[in-house]
Motif scaffolding. Structure first.
Motif, PDB file in Angstrom:
ATOM      1  N   LEU A 130      75.898   3.290  26.045  1.00 33.84           N
ATOM      2  CA  LEU A 130      75.208   2.035  25.728  1.00 33.84           C
ATOM      3  C   LEU A 130      73.713   2.243  25.540  1.00 33.84           C
ATOM      4  CD1 LEU A 130      76.499  -0.970  27.909  1.00 33.84           C
ATOM      5  CD2 LEU A 130      76.130  -0.946  25.433  1.00 33.84           C
ATOM      6  N   GLU A 131      73.093   2.979  26.451  1.00 34.95           N
ATOM      7  CA  GLU A 131      71.640   3.102  26.383  1.00 34.95           C
ATOM      8  C   GLU A 131      71.172   3.982  25.230  1.00 34.95           C
ATOM      9  OE1 GLU A 131      69.980   4.526  30.020  1.00 34.95           O
ATOM     10  OE2 GLU A 131      71.047   6.431  29.986  1.00 34.95           O
ATOM     11  N   VAL A 132      72.093   4.740  24.646  1.00 30.08           N
ATOM     12  CA  VAL A 132      71.768   5.477  23.423  1.00 30.08           C
ATOM     13  C   VAL A 132      71.740   4.519  22.230  1.00 30.08           C
ATOM     14  CG1 VAL A 132      72.638   7.209  21.796  1.00 30.08           C
ATOM     15  CG2 VAL A 132      72.672   7.676  24.250  1.00 30.08           C
ATOM     16  N   GLN A 133      72.584   3.487  22.305  1.00 29.83           N
ATOM     17  CA  GLN A 133      72.766   2.587  21.171  1.00 29.83           C
ATOM     18  C   GLN A 133      71.891   1.340  21.213  1.00 29.83           C
ATOM     19  OE1 GLN A 133      76.988   1.984  21.679  1.00 29.83           O
ATOM     20  NE2 GLN A 133      77.514   3.736  20.403  1.00 29.83           N
ATOM     21  N   THR A 134      71.450   0.942  22.412  1.00 28.91           N
ATOM     22  CA  THR A 134      70.672  -0.288  22.528  1.00 28.91           C
ATOM     23  C   THR A 134      69.825  -0.239  23.797  1.00 28.91           C
ATOM     24  OG1 THR A 134      70.821  -2.711  22.447  1.00 28.91           O
ATOM     25  CG2 THR A 134      72.434  -1.561  23.826  1.00 28.91           C
ATOM     26  N   PRO A 142      69.991   7.460  41.669  1.00 32.03           N
ATOM     27  CA  PRO A 142      68.789   8.248  41.375  1.00 32.03           C
ATOM     28  C   PRO A 142      68.177   7.881  40.023  1.00 32.03           C
ATOM     29  CG  PRO A 142      70.555   9.651  42.194  1.00 32.03           C
ATOM     30  CD  PRO A 142      71.163   8.320  41.931  1.00 32.03           C
ATOM     31  N   ALA A 143      66.863   7.968  39.945  1.00 33.41           N
ATOM     32  CA  ALA A 143      66.145   7.567  38.737  1.00 33.41           C
ATOM     33  C   ALA A 143      66.559   8.383  37.517  1.00 33.41           C
ATOM     34  CB  ALA A 143      64.646   7.682  38.965  1.00 33.41           C
ATOM     35  N   ASP A 144      66.973   9.650  37.734  1.00 33.49           N
ATOM     36  CA  ASP A 144      67.314  10.488  36.589  1.00 33.49           C
ATOM     37  C   ASP A 144      68.751  10.292  36.107  1.00 33.49           C
ATOM     38  OD1 ASP A 144      68.711  11.684  38.641  1.00 33.49           O
ATOM     39  OD2 ASP A 144      67.839  13.683  38.385  1.00 33.49           O
ATOM     40  N   THR A 145      69.456   9.310  36.673  1.00 35.98           N
ATOM     41  CA  THR A 145      70.833   9.057  36.263  1.00 35.98           C
ATOM     42  C   THR A 145      70.897   8.490  34.853  1.00 35.98           C
ATOM     43  OG1 THR A 145      71.430   8.597  38.563  1.00 35.98           O
ATOM     44  CG2 THR A 145      72.982   7.888  36.870  1.00 35.98           C
ATOM     45  N   TYR A 146      69.983   7.562  34.559  1.00 37.21           N
ATOM     46  CA  TYR A 146      69.947   6.912  33.251  1.00 37.21           C
ATOM     47  C   TYR A 146      68.525   6.895  32.711  1.00 37.21           C
ATOM     48  CZ  TYR A 146      74.478   5.080  34.837  1.00 37.21           C
ATOM     49  OH  TYR A 146      75.758   4.956  35.310  1.00 37.21           O
ATOM     50  N   GLN A 147      68.396   6.969  31.405  1.00 39.02           N
ATOM     51  CA  GLN A 147      67.084   6.865  30.764  1.00 39.02           C
ATOM     52  C   GLN A 147      66.453   5.507  31.028  1.00 39.02           C
ATOM     53  OE1 GLN A 147      67.666   7.649  26.592  1.00 39.02           O
ATOM     54  NE2 GLN A 147      68.769   9.571  26.960  1.00 39.02           N
ATOM     55  N   SER A 148      67.280   4.492  31.256  1.00 36.48           N
ATOM     56  CA  SER A 148      66.788   3.120  31.410  1.00 36.48           C
ATOM     57  C   SER A 148      66.155   2.859  32.771  1.00 36.48           C
ATOM     58  CB  SER A 148      67.943   2.127  31.192  1.00 36.48           C
ATOM     59  OG  SER A 148      68.550   2.334  29.933  1.00 36.48           O
ATOM     60  N   LEU A 149      66.292   3.791  33.718  1.00 37.96           N
ATOM     61  CA  LEU A 149      65.734   3.594  35.056  1.00 37.96           C
ATOM     62  C   LEU A 149      64.331   4.190  35.163  1.00 37.96           C
ATOM     63  CD1 LEU A 149      68.755   4.342  37.442  1.00 37.96           C
ATOM     64  CD2 LEU A 149      67.680   2.130  37.012  1.00 37.96           C
ATOM     65  N   ASP A 150      63.417   3.413  35.727  1.00 38.76           N
ATOM     66  CA  ASP A 150      62.063   3.903  35.996  1.00 38.76           C
ATOM     67  C   ASP A 150      61.953   4.481  37.405  1.00 38.76           C
ATOM     68  OD1 ASP A 150      61.127   3.084  33.481  1.00 38.76           O
ATOM     69  OD2 ASP A 150      60.771   1.046  34.219  1.00 38.76           O
TER      70      ASP A 150
END
Length: 319
Positions: free
Chosen positions: A199-203, A230-238
């Protein structure tokens, strides 16, 4: 036995070669829907065990933990995967799949990982917290009867959220969220969840975390523990995202041959690097986490491997 079969067995462990006459010719691991961690993880360890033992094996799409317990108990599957909440309910005869019937022919095999409960929305939804979820919001809870579908609706009701409940595979729900057909996906799956990563690759998406008060309230009502994504799990997490989680265990039919389950457990527990290649959630698939099973009896074959390797499992906890 054919020469080809003998050669295949020789590639596995010495135990597999010496003790295989009463083993099944093939096996299947019950997973869950495509797009979720169970499917990727379960298909992966099925292939690992098949290669190590020299017999045919693979993963199968199912409805998830509750259905896996029933399918293993009934003898339809050799192996499966479940979470501790559904396992406790199944043993007590409270499974929604088989109400009133204790599903006691499914035994613990090895620890998998923790399943965090987390919420995903589109960045432009205006939802920044659980309390922001509007009344009547369409929320996807995963496959019907899954851990997420079993527990997340009850958790959100406890937190005062009123919603329109939807179910489906994680991949389908991700597509519905992107198309605006649902407002929220309430995920309960090992991280990173493949559907969220896609999902986060597409939107643009947002991962909603629990407040400290919400986390404490849910922990008081349900068999879950505090967890941080953990923050590095997804690109969407700061930064790390506060959540709750439930442990997952691999399960085996209790009447499978001891030597077979011993060899299968050995294959997974002694090949951590290969498990990590299958899915990053495998970082928790280590013997030290055996004590996270506080619910299910152990299969004698699995218990033998842990005891031989210095882990204490009392006799009364072995089937």
């Amino acid at each position: 036995m054919t020469c080809a079969a003998a050669a295949g067995l020789a590639l596995g462990s010495a135990t597999a070669f010496a003790q295989q006459e009463d083993w099944p010719d093939s096996f299947t691991v019950g997973t869950a829907s495509q797009g979720g961690t169970y499917f990727t993880y379960g298909s992966g360890w099925a292939n690992l065990v098949a290669n190590e033992l020299g017999i045919s094996g693979g993963g199968e799409v199912t409805g998830g933990p509750n259905q896996n317990l029933a399918l293993v108990h009934n003898g339809d599957l050799a192996f499966g995967m479940t979470t501790m909440g559904p396992a406790a309910e199944a043993l007590a005869g409270d499974s929604p799949i088989a109400p009133g019937v204790p599903l006691d022919n499914a035994c613990a095999m090895f620890p998998m990982y923790q399943t965090p409960f987390s919420i995903t929305v589109l960045e432009g939804s205006g939802i920044e917290s659980i309390s922001d979820i509007p009344e009547g919001a369409a929320i996807g809870f995963g496959p019907s009867g899954s851990t997420s579908d079993t527990y997340f609706p009850r958790m959100l009701e406890t937190l005062g959220v009123e919603f329109d409940r939807r179910t489906g595979s994680w991949s389908d729900l991700a597509g519905q969220l992107q198309d605006g057909l649902i407002d929220v996906i309430a995920f309960a799956a090992g991280i990173p969840v493949p559907a969220v990563s896609q999902l986060e690759v597409q939107t643009d998406i947002r991962i909603i975390e629990f407040t400290e008060e919400e986390q404490a309230q849910v922990m008081e009502e349900f068999p879950v523990a505090a967890f941080e994504i953990p923050a590095d799990t997804y690109q969407s997490l700061d930064g790390p995202a506060r959540a709750v989680s439930m442990w997952n265990f691999a399960i085996a039919r209790c009447d499978l041959p001891e030597s077979f389950v011993y060899a299968a457990t050995k294959a997974v527990m002694e090949n951590h690097d290969r498990m990590m290649e299958i899915h990053r959630a495998s970082r928790s698939t280590v013997p030290e986490n055996y004590d996270k099973n506080t619910v299910m009896p152990w299969h004698p074959g699995a218990a033998r491997w842990f005891i031989e390797n210095g882990y204490e499992i009392p006799e009364d906890l072995i089937k």
